[in-house]
Write an enzyme that holds these catalytic residues in place. Structure first.
Site, mmCIF file in Angstrom:
data_model
loop_
_atom_site.group_PDB
_atom_site.id
_atom_site.type_symbol
_atom_site.label_atom_id
_atom_site.label_comp_id
_atom_site.label_asym_id
_atom_site.label_seq_id
_atom_site.Cartn_x
_atom_site.Cartn_y
_atom_site.Cartn_z
ATOM 1 C CG HIS A 64 48.540 53.974 32.869
ATOM 2 N ND1 HIS A 64 49.680 54.338 33.751
ATOM 3 C CD2 HIS A 64 47.520 53.283 33.857
ATOM 4 C CE1 HIS A 64 49.652 52.129 33.860
ATOM 5 N NE2 HIS A 64 48.356 51.936 33.769
ATOM 6 C CD GLU B 2 44.430 50.785 36.163
ATOM 7 O OE1 GLU B 2 43.361 50.395 35.204
ATOM 8 O OE2 GLU B 2 45.238 51.353 35.284
HETATM 9 O O1 LIG Z 1 47.202 49.494 33.078
HETATM 10 C C1 LIG Z 1 46.016 48.907 33.116
HETATM 11 C C2 LIG Z 1 44.879 49.213 32.484
HETATM 12 O O2 LIG Z 1 45.206 51.300 32.773
HETATM 13 C C3 LIG Z 1 46.817 47.709 33.358
HETATM 14 O O3 LIG Z 1 47.376 46.674 33.091
HETATM 15 P P1 LIG Z 1 47.278 45.142 32.883
HETATM 16 O O4 LIG Z 1 45.531 44.442 32.781
HETATM 17 O O5 LIG Z 1 48.340 44.333 31.527
HETATM 18 O O6 LIG Z 1 47.814 45.033 33.945
#
Ligand SMILES: O=C(CO)COP(=O)(O)O
Length: 254
Positions: free
Chosen positions: A103, A175
């Protein structure tokens, strides 16, 4: 319809009591509405402290067996002198069937690299867990037009050398860093087209699924799921109450 994956990482939130309430509420909702999980695979990734609590609550509540339980991180070694770390066999023992790896918060604050993410993917697969590898570029890279190259480098750096059987146990989550969290803005469908086309061209049909994450909520989930190549959603804040995850499952199942 192929299975859509929709789930949440709780990041560093929730006491054991809150974890228990969430897991029980989610399981009960899924027991009442089996249509939500017919074509959608829900997953929940609590902090390590809550893994066994969530595992046990899901096991004891009708509907709970539909949920895949994951860990937010695990070390690449099986055991040893790594103070503060937790291994894949340990999170598996605590109930995890999936390990989240790389992440952006871990890459930024805990020095995760393509090397460490590659080792962790291999550790997860070695022990029969699914690996959920996150990739995503910072805003300045996006602004310079480098998103696709950046995320393919992250994915290849961790996944190169894996055969197709191994890749079948991997999920990818795109992401973008600029889309995540309180200060993020959700990516528009147009912004997702290029990255998802690139990830699907390289990994489509080989990895289990390619997910989108970053400021997903009930207002934008349907249009994000409609982007070609988006196989599911990886959600933070909008799914930190179980009702939020249920609403997102409902959108994905529609
Ligand atoms: O990092 C995330 C999921 O791993 C996304 O976070 P948010 O949906 O709070 O922006």
């Amino acid at each position: 319809m192929t299975t859509r994956w929709v789930g949440t990482s709780w990041k560093m939130t929730k006491t054991l009591a809150e974890a228990r309430d969430y897991a029980a509420g989610l399981a009960e909702a899924l027991a009442e509405r089996p249509e939500l999980t017919r074509d959608v695979q829900p997953f929940v990734i609590p902090p390590h402290t809550a893994l066994t609590t969530v595992r046990d609550t899901l096991a004891q509540t009708p509907g709970g067996s539909a949920v895949v339980l994951g860990a937010q991180n695990a070390h690449w070694e099986d055991a040893g002198a790594w103070t503060g770390e937790i291994s894949v066999p340990q999170v598996a023992d605590a109930g995890a069937r999936l390990v989240e790896i790389g992440h952006s918060e871990r890459r930024e604050h805990f020095a995760e690299t393509v090397q460490s993410t590659g080792l962790k993917v291999r550790a997860a697969l070695r022990h029969g867990l699914l690996a959920l590898l996150c990739v995503g570029e910072p805003e300045e890279v996006r602004a310079a037009g480098g998103s696709t190259t950046f995320i393919l480098d992250q994915a290849r750096g961790a996944l190169d050398g894996l055969d197709d059987a191994a890749l079948g146990e991997v999920l990818l989550a795109y992401e973008p860093i600029w889309a995540i969290g309180e200060h993020g803005r959700p990516a528009s469908p147009e912004e997702l087209a290029g990255p998802f086309a690139a990830l699907q061209e390289e990994y489509g049909g080989r990895v289990r699924a390619v997910l989108y994450g970053g400021s997903v909520n009930t207002d934008n989930a349907a249009e994000l799921l409609a982007v070609p190549g988006v196989d599911g959603l990886f959600v933070g804040r909008a799914a930190w109450e179980f009702q939020g995850l249920v609403r997102l499952l409902q959108i994905a199942a529609a």
